[in-house]
Design a protein around this motif. Structure first.
Motif, PDB file in Angstrom:
ATOM      1  N   ASN A  91       0.764  -1.248  -0.109  1.00 47.77           N
ATOM      2  CA  ASN A  91       0.035  -0.031  -0.057  1.00 47.77           C
ATOM      3  C   ASN A  91       0.695   1.173  -0.062  1.00 47.77           C
ATOM      4  OD1 ASN A  91      -2.608  -1.237  -0.284  1.00 47.77           O
ATOM      5  ND2 ASN A  91      -3.385  -0.325   1.542  1.00 47.77           N
ATOM      6  N   ILE A  92       2.292   1.097  -0.052  1.00 47.18           N
ATOM      7  CA  ILE A  92       3.030   2.320  -0.008  1.00 47.18           C
ATOM      8  C   ILE A  92       3.628   2.588  -1.513  1.00 47.18           C
ATOM      9  CG2 ILE A  92       5.311   2.987   0.882  1.00 47.18           C
ATOM     10  CD1 ILE A  92       4.667   1.719   3.576  1.00 47.18           C
ATOM     11  N   VAL A  93       4.132   1.268  -1.948  1.00 47.57           N
ATOM     12  CA  VAL A  93       4.503   1.228  -3.415  1.00 47.57           C
ATOM     13  C   VAL A  93       3.435   0.505  -4.068  1.00 47.57           C
ATOM     14  CG1 VAL A  93       6.188   1.019  -5.168  1.00 47.57           C
ATOM     15  CG2 VAL A  93       6.920   2.259  -3.172  1.00 47.57           C
ATOM     16  N   VAL A  94       2.497   0.999  -4.684  1.00 46.20           N
ATOM     17  CA  VAL A  94       1.166   0.388  -5.117  1.00 46.20           C
ATOM     18  C   VAL A  94       1.343  -0.458  -6.349  1.00 46.20           C
ATOM     19  CG1 VAL A  94      -1.020   0.224  -5.347  1.00 46.20           C
ATOM     20  CG2 VAL A  94      -0.008   1.819  -3.671  1.00 46.20           C
ATOM     21  N   PRO A  95       1.275  -1.949  -6.572  1.00 45.18           N
ATOM     22  CA  PRO A  95       1.348  -2.326  -7.869  1.00 45.18           C
ATOM     23  C   PRO A  95       0.158  -2.211  -8.389  1.00 45.18           C
ATOM     24  CG  PRO A  95       1.385  -4.181  -6.109  1.00 45.18           C
ATOM     25  CD  PRO A  95       1.055  -2.845  -5.447  1.00 45.18           C
ATOM     26  N   HIS A  96      -0.372  -0.872  -9.113  1.00 42.25           N
ATOM     27  CA  HIS A  96      -1.622  -0.789  -9.540  1.00 42.25           C
ATOM     28  C   HIS A  96      -1.908  -1.394 -10.765  1.00 42.25           C
ATOM     29  CE1 HIS A  96      -0.191   2.058 -12.343  1.00 42.25           C
ATOM     30  NE2 HIS A  96       0.518   2.500 -11.717  1.00 42.25           N
ATOM     31  N   GLY A  97      -0.837  -2.107 -11.332  1.00 35.18           N
ATOM     32  CA  GLY A  97      -1.034  -2.774 -12.632  1.00 35.18           C
ATOM     33  C   GLY A  97      -1.563  -4.323 -12.470  1.00 35.18           C
TER      34      GLY A  97
ATOM     35  N   ILE B   7      -9.115  -2.125   1.367  1.00 34.16           N
ATOM     36  CA  ILE B   7      -7.803  -1.200   1.770  1.00 34.16           C
ATOM     37  C   ILE B   7      -6.886  -0.817   0.487  1.00 34.16           C
ATOM     38  CG2 ILE B   7      -8.127  -1.788   4.137  1.00 34.16           C
ATOM     39  CD1 ILE B   7      -5.511  -3.793   3.448  1.00 34.16           C
ATOM     40  N   SER B   8      -7.372  -1.249  -0.726  1.00 34.67           N
ATOM     41  CA  SER B   8      -6.355  -0.969  -1.793  1.00 34.67           C
ATOM     42  C   SER B   8      -6.296   0.248  -2.029  1.00 34.67           C
ATOM     43  CB  SER B   8      -6.682  -1.876  -2.994  1.00 34.67           C
ATOM     44  OG  SER B   8      -8.142  -1.591  -3.200  1.00 34.67           O
ATOM     45  N   ILE B   9      -5.180   0.737  -2.831  1.00 38.55           N
ATOM     46  CA  ILE B   9      -5.139   2.204  -3.222  1.00 38.55           C
ATOM     47  C   ILE B   9      -5.495   2.299  -4.838  1.00 38.55           C
ATOM     48  CG2 ILE B   9      -3.637   4.214  -3.496  1.00 38.55           C
ATOM     49  CD1 ILE B   9      -3.918   3.013  -0.544  1.00 38.55           C
TER      50      ILE B   9
END
Lengths: 367, 710
Positions: free
Chosen positions: A56-62, A73-75
């Protein structure tokens, strides 16, 4: 630029030596100034205690799996005008509370190592911190810290007592060992019997007592202590103003880093510094773009960015590295939090760091 | 009993064992158990402690430090007799310390009562939303109204967008619960009561500032006119209760430091607590708890009970900054730790496991078995109840949210409370123990509720732990497992080692640990038979390793031990212990403030470093010179007996009182050299008979290397 600064320091030192009777500690401080000047490298180690949630700090949004495993709780994926991840490379993004890191990333001073961590599989905070700090995963019997051992490998005769400093009341395991290290909570309180320009009677008495003590532990610590007190007095820490734009947030971590900058800029010969920030153990109600994780990452990133700004030219020869004992589960738990897991994000910052890049093999979040 | 008493009577012989052996003393030959002890001792290579230091050594280990006169008292009584007395604290009159802590009413309150008297934000919110009703008692009402006024003020500010403009303070408060303790402590440094220090929020908009200024001016006028402070305490209290909630808040804003002390001067405890609660209710709870701990450690005559209560609290650590734990810790120490401090480990372990404080601290209260009814069917619905079962199939989303198995507590039980990290268990054992403990929960934790077993959250089916099968029987599964863990050989070794680390040295000899572990766990056929800690401590006391010369002053004092021992040695009279609470905070050992479940380290390396040393020296000087706020140190208390003739005699007398006369030649010589300094001698040219500055000398002695050890 760095040469100019060094010449200035040298001239300054000569000027002092030439015009007055200089006590030996001050001479050392002046030589230490050389070592603190650009050219001599410094390492600042920051520990996130409690196992930060790297995902949740460096988010693997891919990663689709990231959103599937963390329904509450995801970003969110980067999206203009909304609180969402700050995109870095199309796959990873920063937590939106970490805007302070974006310029550093863009300037390529900031590198990220993801999915990194100790090879030991323990899920105990205590053990994992111990391994991280001793630098010997799985080996409990190591009695010193990795950072102290690193200094032992490069012994320095007549080293500054501030060669290794830790912010906090107690010396962290990372810096424990045979090389003397100073722990301090607050620079201003680092004195005995008052802050006057001259040492007090009590200070002199205690100095002599510990100097002559046959108690080997207290004798050693006492000597280091009074040496450090003298150097700090000469550096006049009361008069410190951070560089323009260095806005340290309120709180213990910001205070710690401000004082680290202060010590480094006072040319006391700081070679390694350590500070920590706790509260990352978010088993319950971790939060997402708001909440616990947001507040903590904000404090974390703003403090480090302020330190970076404050160091100015000295940042060129400084490396900042962060770590946490382990990571957290990919899946959120039943309390809208995360439990103990493995693999985490480490940050690296420095003038010579090849930043703007995410290092390490990304294993993916699939089963 | 006779079996255990006999060796105790002979302890005197054991102490002199080596000498007796050499001298061939008759007594040692006439008694078998003494002979056994002698032969045990003769195996030891380390020489024993010199006779004249034995009482000091015992006092250093079984109490929080030697008070002037203690050595003589124990000598008159006999060491074994003294230990026996300490092992039965109920027989020791402790009315002196009881009187000192009597004003702290929270010490006798249940968590629920504390929540009522010192409401957390949740309760205030519940009242605001109409879910709870306002208390009728005028004192409580005053607290609630003022806190709600404060809350509304904050809400208003948030709406005005002021709070969100600077997110940093929010980050600090929510990231770690500690800052509330910290602010309370930094406030206390000035020697004031905790609550009165707290700066109520400062107004932010010009309009708010103006309004507040008006109110404050009005109040000043009012106060000056009526001279609130001049009123007798009773009238003063009534006057404050008559104020509007806002006025009371303003009073808190205006009155800080010394003035704040005047406001509560002469009030009865409940009145003082009410006034303090108006400013910050939660600080009252933490402040009284921490002060009581210090006062007990310093003044209680039940010293061993205090030492063991401290030891077990640290072993079963809980953190005051974690939500409602603030309200639970009092009952935890009072009802869980203290009654079992010298009792049986199994009872202690089970009591901690059923305490709301522990269940909340390590999250077990929320742990839900993945296959439990609660996880599968949610909070209301039950499966297979005919027409009531309107949703026969679990709804996945809801089930997911409720299926949190939390391993945190189960792990710490094994790692920190019983077996130890090398005690021979696996991650699988942790998970299974977590399942066993599902359902061990708390009734309304935010309101200070009690333990409850929630059958619906309990994981069904058998569990397999440490190679055993635990059959399915609800709450009993946990009790069975705790029993197994309490009697496990790893537990006996782990606890014995930790005790030996507390009482002997940072690296206690294995022989000693083995002997203690044997006492800890006596096997009687198939039935494990566990002795209480009295026996384990007796074993320790009888062991030659305890009396080895290299054990003397081998332990570095922790900050708590240092501060308490200094207060004891100096005969300090403490009226307000909050400055001491603040001192410990600065030394990195806030009371009840250790966040990780490991508790504080007992080892020297954790506490010996430059800043810690400076803090100790500064505290010693402050205490000795009588400059610690809220504490009186009289030269008469420092120096017993006739006034010393000169500075040299004063130094010798103070060394006797503070270090039991055992000071190194080096330290003594350094101090002797300073005696002629005007700051110490206080002598001016024309005034040869001025008494030396005893306080300054005492401060130097308490800051010496010798005093850092016990």
């Amino acid at each position: 630029m760095s040469i100019t600064r060094r010449v200035f320091l040298k001239n300054g030192a000569l000027a002092i030596v030439g015009t007055s009777i200089v006590p030996s500690f001050l001479t050392r401080a002046v030589y230490a100034a050389e070592t603190a000047a650009p050219g001599k490298k410094r390492l600042i180690v920051l520990f996130q205690r409690g196992a930060a949630d790297g995902l949740n700090i460096v988010v693997p949004h891919g990663e689709q799996a990231y959103y599937a495993m963390r329904p509450s709780i995801s970003i969110p994926r980067p999206r203009n005008g909304q609180e969402s991840a700050i995109d870095l490379d199309g796959f990873f993004g920063l937590h939106p509370a970490m805007t302070a890191f974006k310029p550093l990333w863009d300037q390529k001073h900031l590198a990220i190592v993801h999915a990194a961590g100790s090879p030991d599989t323990t899920r105990s905070h205590f053990d994992a911190q111990d391994y991280m700090e001793s630098g010997t995963p799985g080996l409990r019997s190591t009695d010193d810290g990795w950072l102290n051992r690193a200094l032992q490998a490069d012994p320095e005769v007549g080293a500054s007592p501030f060669r290794a400093v830790a912010m906090g009341g107690a010396l962290p395991r990372t810096l424990a060992g045979s090389v003397p290290a100073v722990a301090m909570d607050n620079i201003r309180a680092f004195t005995v019997g008052g802050r006057g320009p001259k040492p007090s009677l009590a200070s002199n008495t205690f100095e002599a007592m510990y100097e002559q003590s046959v108690d080997s532990v207290l004798h050693g610590t006492g000597n280091e202590t009074f040496e450090a007190v003298k150097m700090l007095r000469s550096a006049d820490p009361e008069k410190y103003t951070p560089a323009a734009g260095a806005d340290y947030p309120r709180g213990r971590f910001g205070d710690s880093l401000r004082q680290v900058a202060q010590l480094i800029k006072a040319n006391l010969g700081v070679e390694v510094a350590f500070a920590d920030i706790s509260g990352w153990d978010h088993h319950v109600n971790e939060g997402s773009v708001q909440g616990q994780i947001a507040n903590l990452t904000r404090e974390f990133s703003q403090s480090i960015a302020a330190l970076w700004t404050d160091l100015g030219d000295l940042a060129e020869s400084t490396v900042i590295v962060t770590m946490s004992e382990f990571g957290r589960t990919m899946r959120e738990n039943g309390n809208a939090g995360t439990d103990h897991g493995h693999g985490n994000v480490m940050w690296l910052m420095g003038g010579r760091v090849q930043g703007g890049k995410i290092y390490g093999d990304w294993p993916g979040l699939g089963e | 009993m006779p079996a255990t008493r006999k060796p105790l009577v002979l302890i005197g012989l054991v102490l002199f064992a080596a000498a007796l052996l050499a001298a061939g003393d008759k007594k040692s030959k006439t008694n078998a158990s003494a002979e056994a002890a002698v032969s045990m001792d003769s195996r030891q290579s380390a020489p024993p402690i010199a006779d004249d230091k034995k009482i000091v050594h015992a006092l250093n280990r079984f109490t929080f430090g030697v008070r002037p006169g203690d050595v003589e008292r124990v000598r008159a009584m006999g060491l074994d007799q003294w230990l026996d007395q300490q092992l039965h604290p109920e027989k020791i009159d402790d009315s002196a310390v009881e009187a000192r802590i009597a004003p702290f009413r929270t010490l006798k309150m249940s968590a629920k009562e504390m929540v009522e008297n010192f409401p957390p934000p949740q309760v205030l919110k519940a009242i605001e939303n109409g879910r709870m009703s306002m208390p009728r008692d005028p004192g409580k009402r005053a607290v609630y109204e003022s806190r709600m006024a404060q809350y509304q003020e904050q809400q208003q500010k948030k709406q005005d967008g002021v709070a969100s403009a600077n997110p940093a303070p929010a980050a600090t408060t929510s990231s770690a619960p500690a800052p509330s303790t910290a602010s309370q402590d930094s406030a206390s440094m000035q020697g004031m009561s905790p609550a009165m220090q707290l700066n109520a929020n400062t107004p932010t908009t010009p309009e708010q500032r103006r309004q507040q200024k008006q109110r404050e001016d009005a109040m000043y006028a009012d106060l000056n006119g009526d001279q609130l402070l001049q009123k007798p305490a009773e009238e003063r209290y009534k006057a404050i209760l008559k104020m509007s909630p806002e006025e009371r808040l303003d009073l808190a804003r205006v009155y800080k430091g010394e003035k704040a002390m005047h406001v509560i001067d002469g009030m009865r405890p409940e009145q003082r607590e009410t006034i303090e609660a108006i400013v910050q209710p939660q600080a009252v709870v933490g402040g009284e708890l921490a002060q009581a701990k210090l006062l007990r450690a310093i003044y209680s005559d039940r010293q061993l009970e205090e030492v063991m209560t401290d030891f077990w609290f640290n072993h079963f650590n809980v953190f005051i900054g974690k939500g409602p734990d603030r309200y639970m810790i009092n009952a935890y120490e009072r009802e869980v730790i203290r009654p079992h401090a010298l009792g049986k480990f199994k009872d202690l372990l089970t009591a901690t496991a059923k305490s709301p404080a522990m269940l909340f601290y390590l999250d077990n209260w929320q742990s839900v078995g993945p296959d439990s009814d609660l996880a599968l069917y949610g909070p209301q619905r039950r499966p297979g109840r005919g027409r009531n079962a309107r949703f026969p199939h679990p709804r996945p989303q809801q089930a997911k949210n409720r299926s949190g198995l939390n391993e945190n507590y189960a792990r710490e039980i094994m790692e920190l409370h019983t077996l130890g990290v090398d005690g021979g268990y696996s991650q699988k054992d942790v998970t299974e123990l977590a399942k066993v403990l599902t359902g061990w929960s708390i009734e309304q934790p935010q309101l200070g509720g009690n333990f409850k077993f929630n059958e619906r959250a309990h994981e069904p089916g058998p569990k397999y732990i440490l190679g055993r099968k635990i059959g399915e029987h609800g709450e009993k599964e946990g009790e069975e497992m705790l029993d197994i863990l309490a009697h496990h050989p790893s537990t006996a070794r782990f606890i014995s080692r930790k005790l030996a680390m507390r009482f002997v040295s940072d690296n206690p000899p294995d022989t000693l640990v083995a002997r203690m572990a044997e006492t800890f766990q006596k096997k009687d056929g198939d039935i494990f038979f566990l002795e209480g800690f009295r026996q384990v401590l007796r074993t320790l006391f009888r062991s030659p390793e305890f009396w080895a010369a290299d054990a003397y002053r081998a332990k570095m004092k922790t900050p708590f031990e240092f501060v308490v021992s200094a207060a004891r040695a100096s005969g300090a009279d403490i009226q307000n212990a909050m400055p001491l609470v603040g001192t410990l905070n600065r030394m990195g050992m806030p009371l009840y403030g250790m966040q990780p479940p490991t508790g504080y380290s007992m080892k020297a390396e954790a506490w010996v470093n430059s800043s810690a040393l400076l803090n100790r020296m500064n505290f010693a000087l402050q205490l000795g010179s009588g400059k610690l706020p809220g504490t009186t140190v009289n030269p008469q208390d420092l120096l017993r007996g006739p006034a010393p003739a000169d500075a040299e005699a004063a130094l010798a007398a103070l060394e006797q009182d503070i270090l039991a006369g055992d000071v190194s030649a080096q330290t003594h010589a350094v101090m002797e050299k300073q005696l002629s300094d005007p700051q110490i001698s206080q002598r001016k040219l024309d005034d040869a008979n001025k008494t030396p500055n005893y306080g300054a000398i005492a401060g130097l002695i308490m800051g010496s290397p010798e005093f850092q050890r016990r």
